[in-house]
Write a protein that holds these residues in place. Structure first.
Motif, short mmCIF file in Angstrom:
data_model
loop_
_atom_site.label_atom_id
_atom_site.label_comp_id
_atom_site.label_asym_id
_atom_site.label_seq_id
_atom_site.Cartn_x
_atom_site.Cartn_y
_atom_site.Cartn_z
N GLY A 203 8.71 3.04 6.18
CA GLY A 203 8.78 2.67 5.62
C GLY A 203 8.18 1.52 5.88
N ALA A 204 8.21 0.25 5.22
CA ALA A 204 7.50 -0.90 5.46
C ALA A 204 7.65 -1.44 6.58
N LYS A 209 14.62 -1.81 10.41
CA LYS A 209 15.65 -0.43 11.28
C LYS A 209 15.19 -0.82 12.72
N GLY A 228 4.70 1.30 6.93
CA GLY A 228 3.44 -0.56 7.52
C GLY A 228 4.27 -0.27 9.13
N GLY A 300 -4.21 -0.09 7.16
CA GLY A 300 -3.60 1.30 7.18
C GLY A 300 -2.70 1.30 6.33
N GLY A 328 3.82 6.03 4.38
CA GLY A 328 2.14 5.37 3.97
C GLY A 328 2.35 5.63 2.35
N GLU A 331 3.22 5.32 -2.89
CA GLU A 331 3.57 5.31 -4.28
C GLU A 331 1.98 5.52 -5.07
N ASP A 362 13.59 5.19 -0.25
CA ASP A 362 12.04 5.47 -0.34
C ASP A 362 11.38 7.33 0.19
P1 AMP Z 1 11.54 1.13 3.52
O1 AMP Z 1 12.52 0.12 1.98
O2 AMP Z 1 11.67 0.07 4.20
O3 AMP Z 1 12.13 1.62 3.25
O4 AMP Z 1 9.97 0.57 2.41
C1 AMP Z 1 9.26 1.50 1.90
C2 AMP Z 1 7.82 0.89 1.49
O5 AMP Z 1 7.11 0.96 2.56
C3 AMP Z 1 7.22 1.95 0.36
O6 AMP Z 1 7.05 1.07 -0.87
C4 AMP Z 1 5.57 1.89 0.69
O7 AMP Z 1 4.34 1.71 0.05
C5 AMP Z 1 5.79 0.82 1.75
N1 AMP Z 1 4.90 0.89 3.01
C6 AMP Z 1 4.95 2.45 3.37
N2 AMP Z 1 4.05 2.77 4.76
C7 AMP Z 1 3.03 1.40 4.33
C8 AMP Z 1 2.01 0.71 5.09
N3 AMP Z 1 0.96 1.46 5.77
N4 AMP Z 1 1.48 -0.40 4.84
C9 AMP Z 1 2.41 -1.39 3.91
N5 AMP Z 1 3.23 -0.25 2.93
C10 AMP Z 1 4.06 0.49 4.16
#
Ligand code: AMP
Length: 403
Positions: A203-204, A209, A228, A300, A328, A331, A362
């Motif tokens: 996730g982001a 978390k 992220g 990244g 990652g 989407e 997600d």
């Molecule tokens: P969460 O709600 O914290 O689980 O975040 C989910 C979101 O994190 C999704 O919409 C992903 O597109 C985003 N995400 C995953 N990896 C990355 C990344 N490397 N950089 C930016 N956003 C990300």
């Protein structure tokens, strides 16, 4: 656990808190009815026993008008849009009360005969629902003889209909099947996990978390980090992350998680490589590089192929897997590979006999995107509720029925 199976509903009016908080399009058509379907078995059990059902739910987050009145109305959030589809799923007509309390609700509930089903208007048209007001909960409670909580998705809220109301049914309160299944799956992972137990967190951001990771460190053998949040861990250890998502104020927390994991004997897997892009866009220029050496101007957006292989091996050798958050920006098709690979590894582990729980918005969306819903052990319907359960060991809505 007291469930609907331990209760005979013959001649009783069951007041059932469900989670019908489904997405609607601009024409008020339901775009995903998963949550409605999930409540059907509980409703059918009550009807089969010879009881009647009064359904109550919220839909969205309606805002009261500026003058603040209780019992307001907003077409966009009316549960009347659900009635037709619910009737079709149940193959029986469902009646609708335009208010969840007051004379409208009282007389509709009173008129119910065994086998009949009534749906009440959105509970959140009253501010007292989310405020958890006791008088409002009491008024709702007068509609039924027995309280059934089947709304796992809102069980982490101490709202009137999810928690406060339970005290008015000291001997007549039970969990519905959905709630029972969700609780059984959490129990299997948190208290009865077969080892090795691997948690995959993505996730982001790290910020949302931290508590869940800290609480999992006492239970898991392996922690895979992706998404992220990985770049905050990399930067904290001195790596070069280019313009990747980083929470500068969480660098110390990332280091603390790493040292706590070490103390507790948990293996941490942070990506070793990454697919980086020169813009946050699917058609951006992309390169695969060592995650510690992302060039300036690149961010990244996915884990790289080496990391995928390392993760897949850890997952395949696990007996219990908990997955929250994508690896990652899944989407975007050019950055979904790491997330898809993780999902495939979970499916493989499950086929080999592992128990896999997928929870949190997600990762559920990802599992569904790849049509793996039936190839994992359990897909939770309540993201926030699941995470809060793992963090704190219970939920207000669960405790209220158990007490
Ligand atoms: P969460 O709600 O914290 O689980 O975040 C989910 C979101 O994190 C999704 O919409 C992903 O597109 C985003 N995400 C995953 N990896 C990355 C990344 N490397 N950089 C930016 N956003 C990300």
């Amino acid at each position: 656990m007291k469930t609907v199976d331990s209760y005979n509903f013959a001649g009783k009016k069951a007041l059932v808190r469900v989670d019908f908080n489904v997405p609607l399009d601009a024409q008020y058509a339901i775009t995903d009815d998963t949550r409605i379907r999930a409540a059907i078995p509980t409703i059918q059990k009550i009807i089969k026993d010879g009881g009647s059902v009064i359904l109550m739910s919220h839909l969205g987050r309606p805002k009261p008008p500026k003058d603040g009145g209780e019992g307001f109305f907003d077409e966009k959030y009316s549960l009347k849009h659900i009635v037709e589809h619910l009737s079709a799923l149940l193959k029986t007509p469902v009646t609708f009360a335009t208010n969840c309390i007051g004379t409208v609700a009282q007389s509709a509930a009173k008129a119910l005969k065994p086998g009949e089903i009534l749906l009440l208007e959105n509970l959140r048209f009253h501010n007292q629902e989310t405020a958890g007001t006791e008088t409002f909960a009491k008024e709702l409670s007068t509609l039924g003889d027995v309280y059934v909580n089947d709304a796992f998705g809102t069980a982490h809220r101490a709202h009137a209909s999810t928690t406060i109301i339970a005290k008015f049914f000291p001997n007549d309160k039970v969990f519905g099947y959905l709630m029972a299944n969700e609780l059984a799956s959490i129990d299997k992972v948190l208290n009865k996990a077969e080892k090795p137990f691997t948690a995959i967190m993505g996730g982001a951001k790290v910020s949302g978390k931290i508590l869940i990771i800290e609480s999992l460190l006492d239970k898991i053998d392996n922690l895979i980090i992706g998404g992220g949040m990985a770049y905050t861990f990399i930067k904290a250890q001195g790596g070069k992350v280019g313009s990747s998502l980083v929470e500068e104020d969480k660098l110390n927390i990332a280091l603390k998680i790493l040292s706590d994991a070490k103390t507790k004997g948990v293996n941490i897997y942070i990506p070793v490589d990454t697919v980086a892009a020169d813009a946050f866009a699917n058609d951006a220029k992309k390169i695969t590089v060592d995650i510690n050496a992302i060039p300036d101007g690149f961010m990244g957006l996915d884990i790289g192929p080496k990391s995928e292989i390392i993760n897949a091996e850890v997952i395949a050798n696990s007996k219990t897997v908990l997955w929250n958050g994508p690896m990652g920006v899944f989407e975007m098709s050019n950055f979904e590979h790491g997330t898809k690979a993780a999902a495939e590894a979970i499916v493989t582990a499950t086929k080999k006999g592992a128990y896999s729980l997928i929870g949190g918005g997600d990762s559920v969306a990802a599992i569904n995107k790849y049509n793996f819903g039936n190839d994992v052990s359990y897909v939770s319907t309540g993201g926030g509720a699941l995470l809060e359960y793992i963090e704190s060991g219970s939920l207000p809505g669960v405790k209220a029925v158990e007490e």
